[in-house]
Scaffold this motif. Sequence first.
Motif, PDB file in Angstrom:
ATOM      1  N   UNK A  24       0.807  -1.225   0.000  1.00 36.72           N
ATOM      2  CA  UNK A  24       0.000   0.000   0.000  1.00 36.72           C
ATOM      3  C   UNK A  24       0.841   1.276   0.000  1.00 36.72           C
ATOM      4  N   UNK A  41      -1.904   3.846  11.747  1.00 42.93           N
ATOM      5  CA  UNK A  41      -2.448   5.208  11.703  1.00 42.93           C
ATOM      6  C   UNK A  41      -2.515   5.767  10.281  1.00 42.93           C
ATOM      7  N   UNK A  42      -1.499   5.447   9.477  1.00 41.12           N
ATOM      8  CA  UNK A  42      -1.434   6.067   8.156  1.00 41.12           C
ATOM      9  C   UNK A  42      -2.308   5.327   7.141  1.00 41.12           C
ATOM     10  N   UNK A  43      -2.327   3.994   7.217  1.00 39.98           N
ATOM     11  CA  UNK A  43      -2.968   3.243   6.129  1.00 39.98           C
ATOM     12  C   UNK A  43      -4.268   2.526   6.496  1.00 39.98           C
ATOM     13  N   UNK A  45      -7.042   3.966   8.572  1.00 43.54           N
ATOM     14  CA  UNK A  45      -7.941   4.810   9.365  1.00 43.54           C
ATOM     15  C   UNK A  45      -9.412   4.488   9.123  1.00 43.54           C
ATOM     16  N   UNK A  46      -9.693   3.758   8.031  1.00 43.92           N
ATOM     17  CA  UNK A  46     -11.101   3.447   7.725  1.00 43.92           C
ATOM     18  C   UNK A  46     -11.305   1.948   7.534  1.00 43.92           C
TER      19      UNK A  46
ATOM     20  N   UNK B  73      -6.393  14.819  10.712  1.00 41.42           N
ATOM     21  CA  UNK B  73      -5.578  13.600  10.705  1.00 41.42           C
ATOM     22  C   UNK B  73      -5.453  13.057   9.283  1.00 41.42           C
ATOM     23  N   UNK B  74      -6.523  13.137   8.512  1.00 43.45           N
ATOM     24  CA  UNK B  74      -6.462  12.736   7.105  1.00 43.45           C
ATOM     25  C   UNK B  74      -5.421  13.544   6.343  1.00 43.45           C
ATOM     26  N   UNK B  77      -2.135  12.234   6.935  1.00 42.20           N
ATOM     27  CA  UNK B  77      -1.980  10.990   6.180  1.00 42.20           C
ATOM     28  C   UNK B  77      -1.705  11.261   4.707  1.00 42.20           C
ATOM     29  N   UNK B  80       1.753  12.193   4.125  1.00 40.66           N
ATOM     30  CA  UNK B  80       2.666  11.043   4.212  1.00 40.66           C
ATOM     31  C   UNK B  80       2.595  10.163   2.966  1.00 40.66           C
ATOM     32  N   UNK B  81       1.374   9.916   2.437  1.00 45.77           N
ATOM     33  CA  UNK B  81       1.294   9.119   1.190  1.00 45.77           C
ATOM     34  C   UNK B  81       2.139   9.780   0.111  1.00 45.77           C
ATOM     35  N   UNK B 153      -6.159   6.929  -3.176  1.00 41.36           N
ATOM     36  CA  UNK B 153      -6.482   6.848  -1.749  1.00 41.36           C
ATOM     37  C   UNK B 153      -6.927   8.217  -1.222  1.00 41.36           C
ATOM     38  N   UNK B 157     -10.750   9.670   0.409  1.00 45.85           N
ATOM     39  CA  UNK B 157     -10.924  10.236   1.740  1.00 45.85           C
ATOM     40  C   UNK B 157     -11.385  11.688   1.691  1.00 45.85           C
TER      41      UNK B 157
END
Lengths: 95, 315
Positions: A24, A41-43, A45-46, B73-74, B77, B80-81, B153, B157
């Motif tokens: 991922x 936490x990063x990958x 969350x849902x 928080x998203x 994320x 980071x992606x 991704x 979100x």
Amino acid sequence: MNNKEWPLWEVFIRSRQGLDHKHVGSLHAVDAEMAIENARDVYTRRMEGVSIWVVESKSIHASNPDDASSLYDPANDKAYRHPTFYELPDELRHM
Amino acid sequence: MGVHELENLFQQKVDHEIKIEPKDWMPEKYRKTLVRQISQHAHSEIVGMLPEGNWITRAPSLRRKATLLAKVQDEAGHGLYLYSAAETLGISRDEMLNQLHTGTAKYSSIFNYPTLSWADIGAIGWLVDGAAIMNQVPLCRSSYGPYARAMVRICKEESFHQRQGFEILLSLSKGTPAQHKMAQDSLNRWWWPSVMMFGPKDDESPNSVDSMKWKIKRFTNDELRQKFVDICAEQVKILGLQLPDNDLKWNDERGHYDFGAINWDEFWQVVKGNGPCNKQRLDARNKAHNEGAWVREAAIAHAEKKKQRTAKAAA
């Protein structure tokens, strides 16, 4: 001062019981334990996963894209490896 | 194989919609363009947390607070992606952060505007995230594999971000006269900066030609901007609010909304660092990074100690 960057890890997630772990993305962490926590936490969350694998990126060895033809082309002319290659009578059903 | 031949092969792959992956040959300029675009995009997600973080402690209800926390928080994320997608092109995380902190790398100018009222959280969700989605959906088909996958991704979100913003504005618009006024004031301030988010006009966007040819981008800045205006001009009616543009008018012939002139002086001023919050944002980033240094160092030291301990126990 220690300016060292945290190592890079590749993250693999099993999205549902019974499926393969799938790559991922990646992230930085000091060790495997932290890599799993961060991956959570990063990958996920849902509820994207039920299991996480992390592998330090430097441990992954990849084939060279320039070798693609010598690696994969030889399989191209071996149609007899596929079921449709064989000519069987129509009466024969469900094989 | 000569560079010219490699370039031809590369372009053929792109033309045939075959994704480019990290280890594939790519023109140096393609790599550089991607590093710049993806890292700027990552920086925007990270800096984008600041104006919203401002309102977490002051959200008007627990529901709004939980939503805002999840949204911020998203954004972390998403940053980071994108950093990890950029790293596949050979730039290190530290290098990128350093570019952000020293001001050599840019991030989206929209985050240099202040969030003055709670309604701004609604306007950011509806307009800023709406514009971002407009930009990002075509990027899911970008020619560079890791970028495209990260964008898929992110887009999944991002949709809640826009919807929660619209909901905030709708509640305020239908609320007391003071709340309605607050929502309108917020639109007045956020509309034009959001329209500018699509970047300079096509004929002043020097990188666009290559980006289109390489299928990093699929639509030009002006095409996306027009689409955004068309959609917002309709949605604002549901909100019962007005977009602050007297020239906004449906043009039957074009099949699009006409809209007023953009203040490009303002745009370039903010890009150059003279926006209302440029300094504040960079200071906040640098402060967080510097004050977190001891945590990063301690975590490495702890991991090394643990490793030695296990090695000793095994010996």
